[in-house]
Design an enzyme around this catalytic site. Structure first.
Site: not given
Ligand code: PAF
Length: 310
Positions: A46-47, A50-51, A173-174, A211
């Site tokens: 679901a890129l 950010g990706h 972000k995470d 999301r």
């Molecule tokens: O950040 C994410 O998309 C996930 O937590 C990861 C690092 C790919 C692990 O499933």
């Protein structure tokens, strides 16, 4: 546009990594002072933009870039959340091709967990039980376990006779995930350099997230209060004033469609709360929050730096 090779099994990936490194080496990469390098970007698909910036960072720094697309069931404590997680492999591969990624590893669940849920997992400890971990028990153990496996799958160590620098890319972000992955890599001696990629924001300030697509226009407008609250804190700190966390919390709470889970000021390396007194911040900090907006859980964070102590 480059069309990346799509690999479904660990054995296929291993062979493709070896082949890609050998091709780069034959073309002269790694012959100078900089060793050959491989960048790994783990994702759940679901890129979004950010990706894309993670792929761009990996592409700019490495000879070979591998992206993984795997929705890891181990990190979902809510089966409904796992069921509705967006699955968009075709579009993802297109974005990865446009970003110049060489190899895409998109295994099935059976490939990653052939015996079902693993008996032995990586423990995220006390830090993994706070903030996101408090609302999502087991989440970070699931993240660390799969990241450990993904780092092994794509590892260039076994694939090449010459030294290969191994970097792995994660979004800022995470923030809690990033801190925990850094700790895992250090504590368990992974031969990998963890690279953090800054948050990418939409024009309304909302941090890009897989999301966000679940937000209807009304909730999307409401969600914009989250970056506004973070920016208000940051602006005060940047002006050398004390961070007014209570005012930032009140701003979020004034938006009835947003239910705040946590909002704190923490040490960026340890995520220990920094309980600011009435004075300005004395060292760099991170403002960290999570909120429920309708049916969607959103997280965000922003570095806080007092210019007088920088
Ligand atoms: O950040 C994410 O998309 C996930 O937590 C990861 C690092 C790919 C692990 O499933």
């Amino acid at each position: 546009m480059n069309s990346p090779q799509l690999l479904r099994t660990a054995a296929e990936l291993k062979a493709a990594v070896a082949e890609a490194l050998a091709a780069k080496s034959a073309a002269g990469a790694g012959a100078g002072e900089e060793p050959l390098s491989l960048g790994l970007v783990p994702t759940m698909g679901a890129l979004h933009q950010g990706h894309r910036s993670m792929m761009d960072a990996a592409r700019a720094e490495n000879d070979v870039v591998v992206a993984t697309v795997f929705i890891n069931p181990l990190q979902f404590n809510d089966p409904e959340d796992l069921r509705r997680y967006p699955r968009t492999l075709e579009a993802d591969v297109e974005l990865l091709g446009a970003a110049g990624v060489d190899l895409v590893f998109a295994p099935d669940e059976d490939e990653v967990y052939p015996e079902g849920a693993p008996l032995v997992r990586v423990s995220s400890g006390e830090l993994g039980a706070r903030y996101e971990g408090a609302s999502r028990p087991g989440h970070f153990d699931g993240v660390l376990t799969v990241v450990a496996k993904l780092l092994h799958y794509a590892s260039p160590a076994a694939a090449s006779g010459t030294p290969v620098r191994y970097r792995a890319y994660f979004g800022q972000k995470d923030a809690q995930q990033l801190v925990l992955i850094r700790r895992m890599v250090a504590d368990l001696n992974f031969d990998t350099e963890v690279r953090a990629v800054p948050v990418v924001r939409a024009p309304d300030g909302l941090a890009e997230s897989s999301r966000n697509g679940f937000l209807d226009p009304v909730h999307r407008r409401a969600a914009a209060v989250l970056p506004r609250a973070l920016f208000s804190l940051r602006d005060r700190v940047s002006a050398g004033e004390p961070p007014d966390l209570a005012a930032a919390v009140a701003l979020v709470k004034a938006q009835p469609l947003v239910e705040l889970d946590y909002f704190d000021i923490v040490d960026p390396q340890t995520l220990q709360p920094l309980r600011p007194t009435d004075g300005p911040l004395e060292k760099p900090a991170l403002a960290l929050l999570a909120a429920q907006v309708g049916s969607v859980r959103l997280i965000d964070n922003l570095p806080l730096e007092n210019p007088d102590t920088a």
